[in-house]
Design a protein around this motif. Structure first.
Motif, mmCIF file in Angstrom:
data_model
loop_
_atom_site.group_PDB
_atom_site.id
_atom_site.type_symbol
_atom_site.label_atom_id
_atom_site.label_comp_id
_atom_site.label_asym_id
_atom_site.label_seq_id
_atom_site.Cartn_x
_atom_site.Cartn_y
_atom_site.Cartn_z
ATOM 1 N N LEU A 138 13.602 5.685 0.750
ATOM 2 C CA LEU A 138 13.065 5.693 2.106
ATOM 3 C C LEU A 138 13.982 6.613 2.893
ATOM 4 O O LEU A 138 15.099 6.252 3.247
ATOM 5 N N ILE A 139 13.524 7.824 3.098
ATOM 6 C CA ILE A 139 14.345 8.852 3.729
ATOM 7 C C ILE A 139 14.529 8.578 5.215
ATOM 8 O O ILE A 139 15.630 8.715 5.756
ATOM 9 N N GLU A 149 14.272 -2.096 1.245
ATOM 10 C CA GLU A 149 14.613 -2.977 0.126
ATOM 11 C C GLU A 149 13.591 -2.857 -1.001
ATOM 12 O O GLU A 149 13.956 -2.842 -2.181
ATOM 13 N N SER A 150 12.333 -2.746 -0.656
ATOM 14 C CA SER A 150 11.272 -2.605 -1.662
ATOM 15 C C SER A 150 11.368 -1.265 -2.371
ATOM 16 O O SER A 150 11.197 -1.192 -3.591
ATOM 17 N N ILE A 169 0.841 -1.205 0.000
ATOM 18 C CA ILE A 169 0.000 0.000 0.000
ATOM 19 C C ILE A 169 0.873 1.251 0.000
ATOM 20 O O ILE A 169 0.619 2.192 -0.755
ATOM 21 N N ILE A 170 1.911 1.252 0.811
ATOM 22 C CA ILE A 170 2.820 2.409 0.865
ATOM 23 C C ILE A 170 3.386 2.695 -0.521
ATOM 24 O O ILE A 170 3.363 3.836 -0.999
ATOM 25 N N LEU A 171 3.886 1.664 -1.173
ATOM 26 C CA LEU A 171 4.506 1.859 -2.489
ATOM 27 C C LEU A 171 3.491 2.237 -3.556
ATOM 28 O O LEU A 171 3.789 3.055 -4.434
ATOM 29 N N SER A 172 2.291 1.682 -3.481
ATOM 30 C CA SER A 172 1.281 2.040 -4.484
ATOM 31 C C SER A 172 0.884 3.509 -4.341
ATOM 32 O O SER A 172 0.709 4.202 -5.341
ATOM 33 N N ILE A 202 10.213 -4.171 9.495
ATOM 34 C CA ILE A 202 9.410 -3.494 8.478
ATOM 35 C C ILE A 202 10.220 -2.385 7.801
ATOM 36 O O ILE A 202 10.072 -2.139 6.602
ATOM 37 N N THR A 203 11.101 -1.739 8.543
ATOM 38 C CA THR A 203 11.956 -0.706 7.957
ATOM 39 C C THR A 203 12.886 -1.318 6.918
ATOM 40 O O THR A 203 13.039 -0.775 5.811
ATOM 41 N N LYS A 204 13.489 -2.445 7.251
ATOM 42 C CA LYS A 204 14.387 -3.128 6.319
ATOM 43 C C LYS A 204 13.616 -3.582 5.065
ATOM 44 O O LYS A 204 14.068 -3.372 3.935
#
Length: 144
Positions: A124-125, A115-116, A76-79, A109-111
């Motif tokens: 990912l700042i 990577e995604s 969802i974040i990436l979309s 989840i950060t890792k």
């Protein structure tokens, strides 16, 4: 047969564009967009979307959870980031307990998100854990 499209939008008609340049300013910006009445009660997660120059495009309210967790869905974040043409994202969630130490789930989840993001050229700042008075920055702490 017609297929519906989910629409994610942001407004670019702001007179004053907000540029995030350091962790303290970013924390203050995040806090200004948080419901302080529930920050110590219910965990939430938000995504700040920025352009290449770190000007804020918008904020996406990703999820609301319970006292000790909330769902962070990388897809969802990436979309949302792709739909908004964002170059970078900042993940932010609160710890109602006030403990700013990242959990193992926070680290995982950060890792996974980093990577995604790398696969699709979105940066990912940072990932912030916040409370009313304090914050933890994965970037500032050298974890990201």
């Amino acid at each position: 047969m017609e297929i519906a499209e989910i629409k994610v939008s942001y407004s670019t008609n702001q007179v004053d564009k907000i540029k995030l340049v350091n962790c303290k300013e970013t924390f203050e910006f995040i806090l200004s967009k948080w419901d302080l009445d529930i920050i110590e009660f219910q965990e939430e997660c938000k995504v700040i979307l920025v352009n290449r120059a770190n000007f804020v495009l918008g904020i996406y309210n990703l999820s609301k959870g319970g006292i000790s967790g909330t769902v962070v869905d990388v897809r969802i974040i990436l979309s949302v980031a792709l739909k908004c043409n964002a170059s970078g994202i900042i993940l932010a969630h609160n710890h109602p307990s006030g403990n700013m130490k990242p959990s193992e789930a926070d680290r995982k989840i950060t890792k996974k998100l980093k990577e995604s993001c790398d696969l699709i050229d979105i940066t990912l700042i940072d990932h912030f854990i916040i409370s009313k008075n304090s914050f933890f920055s994965f970037s500032q702490d050298g974890i990201l």
